[in-house]
Scaffold this motif. Structure first.
Motif, PDB file in Angstrom:
ATOM      1  N   LYS A   1       0.731  -1.335  -0.004  1.00  0.00           N
ATOM      2  CA  LYS A   1      -0.036   0.003  -0.022  1.00  0.00           C
ATOM      3  C   LYS A   1       0.900   1.354  -0.066  1.00  0.00           C
ATOM      4  N   VAL A   2       2.298   0.939   0.817  1.00  0.00           N
ATOM      5  CA  VAL A   2       2.959   2.318   0.679  1.00  0.00           C
ATOM      6  C   VAL A   2       3.442   2.694  -0.749  1.00  0.00           C
ATOM      7  N   CYS A   3       3.687   1.339  -1.318  1.00  0.00           N
ATOM      8  CA  CYS A   3       4.112   1.808  -2.988  1.00  0.00           C
ATOM      9  C   CYS A   3       2.884   2.171  -3.780  1.00  0.00           C
ATOM     10  N   GLY A   4       1.772   1.812  -3.494  1.00  0.00           N
ATOM     11  CA  GLY A   4       0.263   2.200  -4.049  1.00  0.00           C
ATOM     12  C   GLY A   4       0.394   3.727  -3.913  1.00  0.00           C
TER      13      GLY A   4
ATOM     14  N   ALA B   1       1.537   0.543 -11.366  1.00  0.00           N
ATOM     15  CA  ALA B   1       0.833   1.311 -12.560  1.00  0.00           C
ATOM     16  C   ALA B   1      -0.194   2.261 -11.988  1.00  0.00           C
ATOM     17  N   ALA B   2      -0.341   3.622 -12.226  1.00  0.00           N
ATOM     18  CA  ALA B   2      -1.155   4.496 -11.560  1.00  0.00           C
ATOM     19  C   ALA B   2      -1.643   5.352 -12.558  1.00  0.00           C
TER      20      ALA B   2
ATOM     21  N   VAL C   1      -0.735  -2.676  -7.666  1.00  0.00           N
ATOM     22  CA  VAL C   1       0.822  -2.816  -7.416  1.00  0.00           C
ATOM     23  C   VAL C   1       0.599  -4.475  -7.354  1.00  0.00           C
ATOM     24  N   LEU C   2       1.829  -5.089  -7.792  1.00  0.00           N
ATOM     25  CA  LEU C   2       2.197  -6.482  -7.438  1.00  0.00           C
ATOM     26  C   LEU C   2       3.747  -6.699  -7.374  1.00  0.00           C
ATOM     27  N   PRO C   3       4.096  -7.783  -6.717  1.00  0.00           N
ATOM     28  CA  PRO C   3       5.616  -8.181  -6.368  1.00  0.00           C
ATOM     29  C   PRO C   3       6.424  -8.148  -7.536  1.00  0.00           C
ATOM     30  N   TYR C   4       7.591  -7.620  -7.723  1.00  0.00           N
ATOM     31  CA  TYR C   4       8.305  -7.503  -8.879  1.00  0.00           C
ATOM     32  C   TYR C   4       9.056  -8.886  -8.949  1.00  0.00           C
TER      33      TYR C   4
ATOM     34  N   GLY D   1      -5.190  -7.405 -10.454  1.00  0.00           N
ATOM     35  CA  GLY D   1      -6.098  -8.165  -9.500  1.00  0.00           C
ATOM     36  C   GLY D   1      -7.139  -7.175  -9.080  1.00  0.00           C
ATOM     37  N   GLU D   2      -7.882  -7.498  -8.137  1.00  0.00           N
ATOM     38  CA  GLU D   2      -9.111  -6.705  -7.557  1.00  0.00           C
ATOM     39  C   GLU D   2      -8.757  -5.724  -6.622  1.00  0.00           C
ATOM     40  N   GLY D   3      -7.643  -5.959  -6.023  1.00  0.00           N
ATOM     41  CA  GLY D   3      -6.976  -5.129  -4.837  1.00  0.00           C
ATOM     42  C   GLY D   3      -6.220  -3.881  -5.155  1.00  0.00           C
ATOM     43  N   CYS D   4      -6.858  -3.196  -6.126  1.00  0.00           N
ATOM     44  CA  CYS D   4      -6.203  -1.991  -6.441  1.00  0.00           C
ATOM     45  C   CYS D   4      -6.490  -0.941  -5.488  1.00  0.00           C
ATOM     46  N   ILE D   5      -5.399   0.138  -5.598  1.00  0.00           N
ATOM     47  CA  ILE D   5      -5.346   1.144  -4.669  1.00  0.00           C
ATOM     48  C   ILE D   5      -6.021   2.640  -5.171  1.00  0.00           C
ATOM     49  N   ARG D   6      -6.979   3.164  -4.623  1.00  0.00           N
ATOM     50  CA  ARG D   6      -7.477   4.140  -5.020  1.00  0.00           C
ATOM     51  C   ARG D   6      -7.151   5.697  -4.190  1.00  0.00           C
ATOM     52  N   GLY D   7      -7.547   6.808  -4.898  1.00  0.00           N
ATOM     53  CA  GLY D   7      -7.324   7.855  -4.191  1.00  0.00           C
ATOM     54  C   GLY D   7      -7.900   7.878  -2.844  1.00  0.00           C
TER      55      GLY D   7
END
Length: 801
Positions: A499-502, A560-561, A573-576, A609-615
């Motif tokens: 989430k920090v990365c997001g 990706a944002a 966000v997903l693991p590299y 996936g579904e766990g995208c991070i939003r504003g």
């Protein structure tokens, strides 16, 4: 016979930081300040470091540091925040102890505090030891000496806590008379205290057994109540008269003293710090000896012994039920509310603490020589997060050389313990509902501890916690119980490195970050990056390594944002895994972004996936910053049209003014916006042009344009202070003086209300540096003939020349 006075201030704020970012989010209830720490600093902590003493005409004659003349404790969590955010006020606390030590025979005014204001009798023995050790070591680290006294949170007391304190070298505490069970007088006879009265003018001792004892000063509750809730702070003379009149006719030395919340002086009572400063000055003039507890104790060892009533406190007469449930002690603002939730909140936390401690001991024992000794000394890392201090700590406490993964595990375990401490901060139970910001704050710490418990391999106690919290019924509309509060006000804030990365990805759309950047307690190293912008639309795809500076945990991610130009922000966000995968994601996401026929969000979901991070997942400060940046271009276009209206209709407005015609709002509003904007811009320049400022303020008055008083007052006060500081270095600079006089003219003509506190401080420095020798001879070391207008400035600021 001598008369001594000691005034003790308990200066404290609970920790308010978001535990995942170690920063305080904006608190709208503290408006116009960012948060309550900021507000109370402006209203209390800073003013007490430079309190004004006025003459009969109401002019400032001198400025004093109140902290250097009273006894005080400042909570470690407050001092830590001040050190980072208001270093001058922080240093005033530290300097006051040094100054006071010289004044009070080597006994500093400052005393320590149990670390994060935990109700000590309700803690287990290990937690009591850690609270006392952390409070003692934090004090030593900041003040450079061992503390003589220690503040008991809420004055809550039991014998075990006193023994632990005495074992750490603490010589005295402050209690209230109702916490005394009986007293043994000079005749050696014990007397019970059924009515609770006992002489507060002398110190007492408590026998702790095994050759230990501790001194106790008993708060004069009558005076304390009058100061905290009466009118004694309306006039410093009233306060000094009340204290001076409290001495009796005994032949022995006597001490009149009281202890209250330090925030009373300025926050609860406006200008209370000035009443305190005048009172202290007046008492000294009248021959009363100002003292602190350590000095008085060295001169007057206790001659009488007391037994305390265990499990008592100063703000709850019901055996500490305010912090464990079962009584109705409250703020009084919500008659009829139930406070049973307090019992269940404590039960839930006790369950988490006990299971986490078993887990801590089991997992940390192979890594540490003694897990509990290490926890007690973890304060050294809390106060200094440098790799050097971390290395020193591991060298001292690790049972062997630890690899990187083991170091992360150990630091996570210790951070779990720190958050288990913070979750017991007393304010979480003090107020009226489990949905209140104070209770939610301590639940944040519990959630962080629970997260670390899981990440270090602990079994999940969440079901048991939820079962207990379900019994904690809420009084607030919209929340049924502790579970609903947990789910809506706690869980959404839980953050991990993903989430920090997001959040980094979303903010990177609007903030150009270098390859390595700091985000609160996280370091982000970006090693792959692709950004595009088309008018308002923006997209960023990248790869970065995120590392916690507290636990050293780190992970690499692909992100990706996108900002499509509307109200929505979205990041995945997903693991590299590899650069090849990154390129595939970048190409696919960017292609969808450019293709109007495809669904960008479907493509984003396909990869992330579904766990995208939003504003909406952003911290409120970051979210508001982004909204402001989004609006900036739009506001620029609007201001351009307003400027056209201003230029086009200004001559017509002049004619309407001559004819005494009202200006239509369709013209007045855009013109008013431009005039306010231009005045702010003028005030923010290094040397504001007095002619330009006068032109703008004259136009505002002529056309009856209301100024944005709050914003303009703040800018004017800040610039005035800076210019006075500049004048201190260049007292003959005519341009500086012109700017100052121009600002004063704007303040008067527009009836502004700026804070003049800092400007007064700067002017008094100027006055004291030059005024005594303004008529000196050329060639004198500090000779300078100050401009005549300096007296006008002094009168405006209310400072005696």
């Amino acid at each position: 016979m001598s008369h001594f006075v000691c005034i003790h201030g308990h200066f404290y704020q609970p920790p308010r930081e978001n535990p995942w970012f170690e920063k305080i989010e904006v608190q709208d209830s503290a408006y116009p300040y960012h948060d309550w720490n900021e507000r109370i600093t402006v209203e209390c902590y800073a003013p007490n470091s430079a309190a004004r003493i006025l003459d009969e005409e109401g002019l400032i004659t001198s400025i004093v540091n109140n902290y250097s003349m009273i006894s005080y404790n400042a909570g470690p969590t407050l001092l830590s925040w001040l050190e980072d955010n208001h270093p001058n006020t922080y240093l005033a606390f530290i300097e006051a102890d040094r100054i006071g030590s010289n004044r009070f025979r080597g006994h500093g005014p400052a005393i320590a505090q149990c670390y994060n204001h935990m109700i000590m009798p309700l803690a287990n023995e290990r937690d009591k030891k850690t609270q006392v050790r952390w409070g003692t070591e934090d004090f030593l680290d900041r003040f450079g000496r061992e503390p003589e006294g220690m503040w008991l949170p809420e004055m809550a007391v039991d014998m075990e806590t006193l023994r632990i304190m005495a074992g750490e070298g603490i010589r005295y505490v402050i209690l209230e008379p109702h916490q005394v069970a009986r007293v043994r007088g000079l005749d050696g006879m014990w007397t019970s205290l059924p009515d609770g009265w006992i002489d507060p003018k002398v110190p007492y001792r408590v026998d702790l057994g095994e050759g230990q004892d501790i001194a106790v000063f008993l708060n004069d509750v009558g005076i304390a109540h009058e100061v905290a809730f009466g009118n004694l702070l309306v006039d410093g003379h009233w306060l000094s008269a009340r204290l001076a009149g409290s001495f009796d006719g005994r032949e022995e030395d006597q001490l009149v003293h009281f202890a209250i919340d330090g925030e009373t002086y300025g926050h609860h009572f406006r200008f209370g710090e000035m009443a305190l400063a005048y009172c202290l000055s007046r008492l000294r003039e009248e021959g009363v000896h100002l003292t602190v507890y350590g000095e008085y104790l060295s001169l007057h060892p206790p001659l009488q012994e007391i037994e305390i009533k265990e499990n008592t406190a100063w703000s709850c007469p019901h055996s500490l039920s305010r912090w464990k449930g079962g009584c109705t002690c409250s703020t009084g603002a919500h008659p009829g509310w139930s406070f049973e939730w307090r019992m269940y909140l404590r039960r839930a936390f006790d369950l988490l603490r006990d299971r986490a401690c078993i887990h801590y001991e089991r997992v940390a024992s192979p890594l540490l020589q003694d897990p509990w000794v290490a926890r007690n000394e973890y304060i050294s890392i809390i106060n200094d997060r440098s790799p050097k201090m971390r290395g020193y700590f591991l060298e001292k406490h690790a049972s062997r050389s630890l690899d990187c993964e083991e170091q992360v595990l150990l630091l996570e375990l210790l951070e779990m313990q720190r958050n288990l401490m913070l979750m017991y901060t007393s304010c979480g139970w003090f107020f009226d509902d489990i949905a209140g910001i104070e209770a939610v704050q301590v639940m944040w710490y519990a959630a962080r501890a629970l997260q670390l418990y899981r990440s270090t391999g602990g079994d999940d106690p969440n079901d048991d916690l939820q079962q207990i919290l379900a019994e904690a019924k809420s009084n607030t509309t919209g929340f049924s119980d502790g579970v609903s509060v947990w789910q809506s006000r706690v869980l959404p804030h839980v953050t991990d490195l993903r989430k920090v990365c997001g959040q980094y990805a979303l903010t990177s759309l609007f903030c150009p970050y270098p390859d390595t950047s700091m985000h609160a307690i996280y370091r982000v190293d970006r090693f792959l990056d692709c950004q595009e912008q088309e008018e308002r639309r923006r997209i960023a795809v990248g790869a970065a390594r995120v590392q916690s500076l507290l636990t050293c945990e780190s992970k690499e991610f692909i992100y990706a944002a996108a900002y499509p130009g509307g109200p929505n922000l979205l990041a995945g966000v997903l693991p590299y895994k590899s650069e090849k995968e990154f390129c595939e994601i970048r190409d696919a996401v960017c292609a969808a972004w450019h293709d109007p026929a495809s669904s960008f969000y479907d493509e984003l979901t396909r990869w992330f996936g579904e766990g995208c991070i939003r504003g909406t997942d952003l911290l409120r400060d970051e979210a508001r910053t982004i909204v402001s940046l989004i609006l900036k271009n739009s506001i620029g276009r609007i201001e351009g049209s307003f400027q056209d209206i201003y230029s086009r209709y200004l001559p017509l407005m002049e004619a309407m003014h001559m004819l005494e015609m009202p200006i239509p709002p369709a013209i007045a509003v855009p013109v008013g916006h431009i005039l306010n904007r231009d005045l702010i811009v003028a005030l923010e320049s290094d040397f504001p042009d007095p002619v330009e400022m006068s032109r703008i303020s004259d136009a505002m008055q002529r056309f009856a344009i209301p100024p944005e008083k709050e914003k303009i007052s703040m800018v004017a006060g800040s610039r005035l202070c800076i210019l006075l500081q500049d004048l201190l270095g260049s007292p003959g600079d005519a341009s500086i003086m012109a700017s100052i006089l121009g600002i004063l003219n704007v303040i008067v003509s527009l009836s502004l209300c700026p804070s003049l506190w800092e400007a007064q401080n700067a002017f008094i420095q100027l006055r004291d540096a030059y005024m005594p020798i303004r008529n000196g001879k050329p060639g004198d070391r500090r000779y300078h003939s100050l401009p005549e207008q300096i007296e006008d400035i002094g009168r405006f600021l209310g400072v005696k020349i």
